[in-house]
Scaffold this motif. Structure first.
Motif, mmCIF file in Angstrom:
data_model
loop_
_atom_site.group_PDB
_atom_site.id
_atom_site.type_symbol
_atom_site.label_atom_id
_atom_site.label_comp_id
_atom_site.label_asym_id
_atom_site.label_seq_id
_atom_site.Cartn_x
_atom_site.Cartn_y
_atom_site.Cartn_z
ATOM 1 N N ALA A 56 0.835 -1.203 0.000
ATOM 2 C CA ALA A 56 0.000 0.000 0.000
ATOM 3 C C ALA A 56 0.871 1.255 0.000
ATOM 4 C CB ALA A 56 -0.937 -0.007 1.203
ATOM 5 N N LEU A 57 1.950 1.254 0.773
ATOM 6 C CA LEU A 57 2.849 2.407 0.806
ATOM 7 C C LEU A 57 3.532 2.619 -0.545
ATOM 8 C CD1 LEU A 57 4.430 1.969 4.339
ATOM 9 C CD2 LEU A 57 2.964 3.849 3.571
ATOM 10 N N VAL A 58 3.980 1.540 -1.166
ATOM 11 C CA VAL A 58 4.622 1.634 -2.482
ATOM 12 C C VAL A 58 3.639 2.196 -3.508
ATOM 13 C CG1 VAL A 58 5.542 0.257 -4.403
ATOM 14 C CG2 VAL A 58 6.350 -0.161 -2.082
ATOM 15 N N LEU A 59 2.423 1.671 -3.512
ATOM 16 C CA LEU A 59 1.423 2.132 -4.476
ATOM 17 C C LEU A 59 1.023 3.579 -4.209
ATOM 18 C CD1 LEU A 59 -0.762 -1.085 -4.740
ATOM 19 C CD2 LEU A 59 0.850 -0.201 -6.430
ATOM 20 N N MET A 60 0.894 3.963 -2.944
ATOM 21 C CA MET A 60 0.546 5.343 -2.610
ATOM 22 C C MET A 60 1.667 6.295 -3.015
ATOM 23 S SD MET A 60 -1.711 7.436 -1.628
ATOM 24 C CE MET A 60 -2.941 6.287 -1.077
ATOM 25 N N ASP A 61 2.903 5.869 -2.832
ATOM 26 C CA ASP A 61 4.048 6.672 -3.269
ATOM 27 C C ASP A 61 3.982 6.911 -4.779
ATOM 28 O OD1 ASP A 61 6.732 7.883 -3.129
ATOM 29 O OD2 ASP A 61 7.387 6.034 -4.107
ATOM 30 N N GLU A 62 3.744 5.862 -5.530
ATOM 31 C CA GLU A 62 3.647 5.995 -6.990
ATOM 32 C C GLU A 62 2.493 6.924 -7.374
ATOM 33 O OE1 GLU A 62 3.344 2.212 -8.924
ATOM 34 O OE2 GLU A 62 5.270 1.539 -8.144
ATOM 35 N N MET A 63 1.338 6.735 -6.745
ATOM 36 C CA MET A 63 0.172 7.547 -7.074
ATOM 37 C C MET A 63 0.419 9.017 -6.732
ATOM 38 S SD MET A 63 -3.794 7.142 -5.926
ATOM 39 C CE MET A 63 -3.609 7.903 -4.328
#
Length: 84
Positions: A56-63
């Motif tokens: 979730a943190l990785v995806l939120m960073d990308e977003m």
């Protein structure tokens, strides 16, 4: 009116039934992407909840980075349109 559709998906070995107005093929595509990313992030024997949080943190960073880039491009476009 959007009819709620359901689809069975599998993420990181867990089966879920998703219900919503989105196309089942789209929901399946999203699930496959999440599953793939979780497998990339996971370390051997790491608990699923940790893998999910890190993913979730990785995806939120990308977003967030993509949104910032989009916002900057919108501002650049608006400035160019005003000066034209």
């Amino acid at each position: 009116m959007n009819e709620r559709q359901s689809v069975e998906i599998k993420i990181y070995g867990q089966t879920f039934i998703l219900k919503g107005p989105s196309d089942p093929a789209y929901m399946t595509e999203l699930a496959e992407k999440v599953d793939s990313r979780m497998k990339e992030v996971a370390k051997p024997n790491e608990p699923m909840h940790r893998v999910a949080i890190l993913t979730a943190l990785v995806l939120m960073d990308e977003m967030t980075k993509l949104r910032r880039t989009l916002d900057a491009e919108r501002q650049r476009f608006d400035q160019a349109a005003r000066s034209a």
